[in-house]
Enzyme design. Structure first.
Site: not given
Lengths: 483, 519
Positions: B153, B157
């Protein structure tokens, strides 16, 4: 055939040169600083440490979140620890560290549960603060006996600019000063678990010590109050340690953090002495308590009778004669047990060699226990050690020991292949690699689902486990008889 | 002195010795400032109530004990099913340590996977350098024939562009231009591990079929008679794939497994560590374009992949983890329909034996209530199997199953008299399940290792048929698919039934009149 000291030093040198050849030049240069052979008389192990892992080499390390949620905070049993961010981090670290505790899970204790904000795309885009606010309300509604909440940040939190500190303050105020601790342990911070330990320690300082009324709990001090710092009670380690301190006449007022409670944390500055097992993960808060509250700290080692004996005396040295005499009594009391354990297992383990690669304190702390059983540690290294760990290691390792910091999968495999130890002690990711190679293995993070290994009661289990790993008949079966 | 050198006491015995019981008591009383025992008991009882259940089901933000993991775990699973392929996850390194540990705890096998080890500077400047250095190191050190890239992630991001990064890495000489580096963006905050499996598998197939990220001509399809098989994310893959292979061989069907980790997670202990073993080869992936059809065994685990394959001109048969008699019937009939080959007598005999076993034992399972949770497709297959045994799948709960999935479960309930009164729970977790087990009790629970906490709290016996299984060994080595797999699952259900019945009837002079020798 055993090598002479010079031969094994020479072999190590060649081995290091050989593994470095496999890397691209730039990487070889960087890795070379992490590999060496310990030379007697040196004050460190002559390796660099606590440096960024190199991309793509299969480091064994984890992250800051693992250091905070997985190690320091997770075991505090009467608080709820929210894995704040996507679902994975909390899922993979759910219950896997074997931090034993006593309590009614889901009611007054919560260690083996996975609380997560399970971030979705909208939380990334719009931020997760509102969701966190709501989550805290939901926790209070469903788990009214929780004694506090920590927010363990996963990577996205720091990247999307959430203000978990503001949410924590607001909710704490709303909830009558309920302890709510934001922890900035996003996985990308630092180079390993290690920074997560430090951040978690600082969070105790800032959000527990500094925000707690010292008279919150009625507490009567005694001159013999100590706190166990840096024992995560894996398989019950802290219990088999605590029992010895109590038998010495000391009063253990807190366990950090295995089977620990928030009240114990809050009362720790009242201790007369902090006894520190895992220096790496909790030296920060020990130093802080020394500076701010004047609580001295002493490192100890409860692996194997030689080190236990020395540690009991060292700890007793901080107290009066009564405690010193008690320490001798405790040592004498357990002598028969340890003698019997050694008599039983040493003949089966004498001269066997061990290679270690672990985290925290174990790459050095367990060496004495192996030596008590007549075994030799011929290679060791730290997943996330710093230079002060390698300095301390010099008091444990023998001349010519192979040292490998933040070892890569490739290096470790080659080292073991060439050194051919009788036992490897490392983690779950390494276990099956070496067993496939026919090398006996014990997990030295989780005690391979056994333990405790600390204290006199733990030593018997340790000895039995090492024996059954090395002397299992399965290792005679790895080669087909017709080959 | 609690410990004993002659007979070493382990933790489960050691800490029950009086010295330790006293220690626990004193620690609690003097230092923990505990909640009074009667208050704890009061809350214990409250959590069993319908009132608590309503409160529990009303939460919309907090997830407690979910039965799902994140995308990259599935991506690592998928990559592990290709020959000499190393999984490379771009982002924070701790994630990779977690995936490797998670799989090793389940399969009791090594799981190789590397990280690009991004840290704070990469968070600011992007992870390009990590990709460039990482690919070079992986290529040189571990000598893979393919590197399958996915993302954590963190990388998602900050918006790292895998396609561009891999191109740049090749331009900078990290690895040869023609070296295969399929990739997939696998954000952990979208979907679950089954989504990641889908994305990564699609990434690999797309790479080979659609021109290797614009570096080669797209492949042209020349249809043949073979069949592709896509198993989906499957904790029993080591047992299931060989079983499906056996079925294909018995039916004399040309077949290709698109993703086969059944060797990689099943290597021998013979003195050699095999970092790579078995798996689908690149040539097989390329040739798979020409197949007549693809069977997707777990629809929800390969939705995008199925769509992509269909768009390339193949028939796609999407199944939902078929199990038991009618599930396997359907699977075999689909193979027969696609290939025009008959179902051989040997498989028909196997079917007959499974029906025979069910007939022998059905009385013990008839009307028994089950709660089950897990991945969406498994639950569809298991629900159907339970219904055909005359059992009642009372609570069917999934954390990563959506309303579309729930409608399919409901359709199974509606089609069987045994489905009456059964309920499906999409997007719920194991703390919801805990409330259900208290307020609407069942006889047995089917789930993963984490179900043992539910078993402890509610007393409902757990049958482990769902990934991950950490606390029982070797379940994954034998299949749960096909008639053979059905037989194994039947035996597991029966074993738990008989063990539970024996445990309920073994008190001398009180209950042991029912401690029957023949059951």
């Amino acid at each position: 055939m055993s090598l002479t000291l010079e031969q094994s030093k020479q072999r190590n040198k060649q081995l290091i040169e050989e593994v470095l050849k496999a890397y691209p030049e730039k990487t070889a240069k960087r890795r070379a600083k992490h590999l060496n052979t310990f030379e007697e008389g040196k004050t460190d192990c002559n390796v660099k440490s606590n440096i960024k892992s190199i991309p793509g080499v299969m480091t064994i390390r984890g992250c800051a979140y693992a250091g905070s949620k997985g190690v320091v905070w997770g075991p505090i049993k009467d608080m709820i620890h929210i894995s704040h961010g996507p679902v994975g981090c909390g899922q993979y670290s759910w219950g896997s560290r074997r931090n034993y505790y006593i309590g009614t899970t889901g009611i007054d204790t919560f260690v083996t549960m996975q609380f997560t904000s399970d971030f979705q795309e909208k939380d990334i885009v719009f931020g997760g603060d509102k969701k966190l606010d709501k989550i805290i309300d939901e926790i209070q509604g469903l788990f009214p006996l929780n004694k506090g909440i920590t927010i363990q940040s996963e990577c996205p939190i720091g990247l999307i600019g959430d203000d978990i500190e503001a949410v924590s303050k607001k909710k704490s105020k709303e909830l009558n000063n309920h302890t709510i601790v934001p922890v900035r342990c996003e996985g990308f911070r630092g180079v390993s678990q290690s920074l997560g330990h430090h951040i978690a320690n600082d969070a105790v300082r800032d959000w527990v010590f500094d925000k707690t009324d010292p008279n919150k709990h009625a507490f009567e001090s005694t001159p013999y109050d100590v706190a166990i710092i840096g024992d995560y009670n894996i398989g019950g380690d802290a219990w088999s340690s605590r029992i010895l301190l109590e038998e010495m006449g000391l009063r253990v007022i807190a366990q950090w953090s295995g089977d620990g409670s928030i009240a114990e944390l809050e009362n720790t500055p009242k201790a007369k002495l902090n006894v520190l097992h895992c220096y790496r993960s909790m030296n920060y808060i020990s130093r802080h308590m020394e500076e701010k509250y004047g609580v001295p700290w002493v490192e100890y080692n409860f692996f194997g009778p030689s080190k236990i004996e020395a540690s009991l005396r060292e700890i007793a040295g901080h107290f009066d004669d009564r405690i010193k005499e008690n320490a001798e009594r405790v040592i004498a009391k357990y002598k028969a047990l340890t003698d019997a354990v050694i008599a039983k297992y040493r003949p089966r383990l004498e001269g066997k060699t061990v290679m270690l690669f672990v985290g925290g304190l174990r790459p050095r702390h367990v060496i004495g226990a192996y030596e008590d059983l007549g075994m030799n540690v011929v290679g060791t290294g730290y997943e996330f050690g710093h230079n002060d760990d390698y300095q301390r290691t010099t008091h444990y390792v023998k001349d010519g020991t192979l040292i490998y910091d933040d070892v890569t999968g490739f290096e470790f495999e080659k080292f073991v292949e060439k050194v051919q130890p009788d036992l490897v002690g490392s983690g779950i990711k390494e276990k099956y690699v070496f067993q496939k190679m026919g090398v006996p293995f014990r997990q030295m993070h989780s005690w391979d689902y056994s333990g405790p290994y600390h204290g006199y009661d733990g030593f018997g289990i340790f000895a039995r486990d090492m024996d059954m790993a090395i002397n299992s008949p399965v290792w005679n079966l790895t080669k087909a008889p017709w080959k | 002195m609690p410990q004993n050198a002659e007979s070493i006491l382990d933790h489960e015995t050691l800490f029950r010795q009086p010295e330790y019981l006293e220690l626990f008591e004193n620690k609690k009383k003097n230092f923990e400032y505990p909640v009074p025992a009667d208050q704890v008991q009061q809350i214990v009882e409250w959590t069993k109530t319908a009132e608590y259940k309503d409160k529990n089901f009303a939460r919309d933000s907090l997830t407690i004990n979910p039965a799902k993991a994140c995308q990259p775990l599935g991506a690592v699973f998928a990559a592990n099913g290709f020959a000499k392929t190393l999984s490379f996850v771009h982002g924070s390194q701790g994630c990779v340590a977690y995936y490797r540990s998670h799989f090793s705890r389940h399969f009791k096998e090594p799981t190789s996977c590397v990280s690009s080890s991004m840290t704070e500077d990469a968070a600011v400047f992007g992870g390009l350098n990590n990709m460039v250095d990482g690919l070079a190191n992986t290529y040189n050190l571990y000598k893979p024939e393919m590197i399958a890239v996915s993302t954590t992630c963190m990388a998602e991001v900050i918006g790292d562009d895998l396609n561009a990064f891999i191109k740049t890495a090749k331009e900078k000489g990290s690895l040869p231009g023609e070296f295969d580096v399929p990739f997939a963006h696998t954000p952990a905050f979208v979907g679950s591990h089954i989504t990641g499996y889908d994305n990564a598998l699609l990434g690999i197939i797309k790479h080979f079929w659609d021109g290797k990220a614009d570096t080669a001509p797209k492949l042209e399809r020349t249809p043949n008679d073979s069949i592709n098989f896509i198993g989906g994310f499957d904790g029993f893959v080591v047992g299931n794939i060989p079983e499906v292979r056996r079925i294909f061989k018995l039916m004399d069907v040309e077949h290709t497994f698109l993703c086969d980790p059944s060797d990689n997670w099943n290597t021998p202990t013979d003195g050699t560590f095999r970092m790579y073993d078995g798996g689908t080869t690149k040539q097989q992936v390329e040739a798979a374009l020409n197949a007549k059809a693809s069977i997707v065994f777990q629809e929800f685990s390969a939705q995008k992949t199925a769509k992509f394959i269909a768009e390339h001109g193949q028939e796609v048969v999407a199944l939902n983890h078929p199990m038991g008699v009618s599930g396997t019937d359907k699977f075999l009939m689909e193979i027969a329909r696609i290939t025009g080959k008959p179902i051989p007598a040997e498989l028909e005999r196997e079917r007959g034996r499974l029906v025979d076993a069910i007939a022998d034992s059905q009385a013990h399972l008839h009307g028994k209530k089950y709660a089950l949770y897990g991945d969406p497709d498994f639950l569809l297959g298991m629900t159907q199997f339970l219904l055909e045994l005359g059992a009642e799948p009372t609570h069917v709960l999934s954390t990563n199953g959506d309303t579309e999935w729930a409608a399919k479960i409901q359709a199974l309930f509606d089609a069987s008299p045994f489905g009456k009164g059964c309920k499906v729970y999409p997007k719920r977790d194991l703390w919801h399940m805990r409330s259900l087990l208290f307020t609407e009790p069942v006889d047995f629970l089917i789930g993963n290792t984490y179900g043992k906490y539910l078993e402890r709290d509610t007393g409902v016996p757990l049958i482990r048929l769902v990934f991950p299984i950490f606390d029982r060994h070797h379940y994954h080595r034998t299949p749960i698919w096909g008639y053979e797999g059905g037989m194994r699952v039947l035996v597991m259900l029966l074993d738990e039934f008989f063990e539970t019945l024996d445990a309920k009837t073994n008190i001398p002079s009180k209950t042991d009149y029912s401690f029957d020798i023949i059951r």
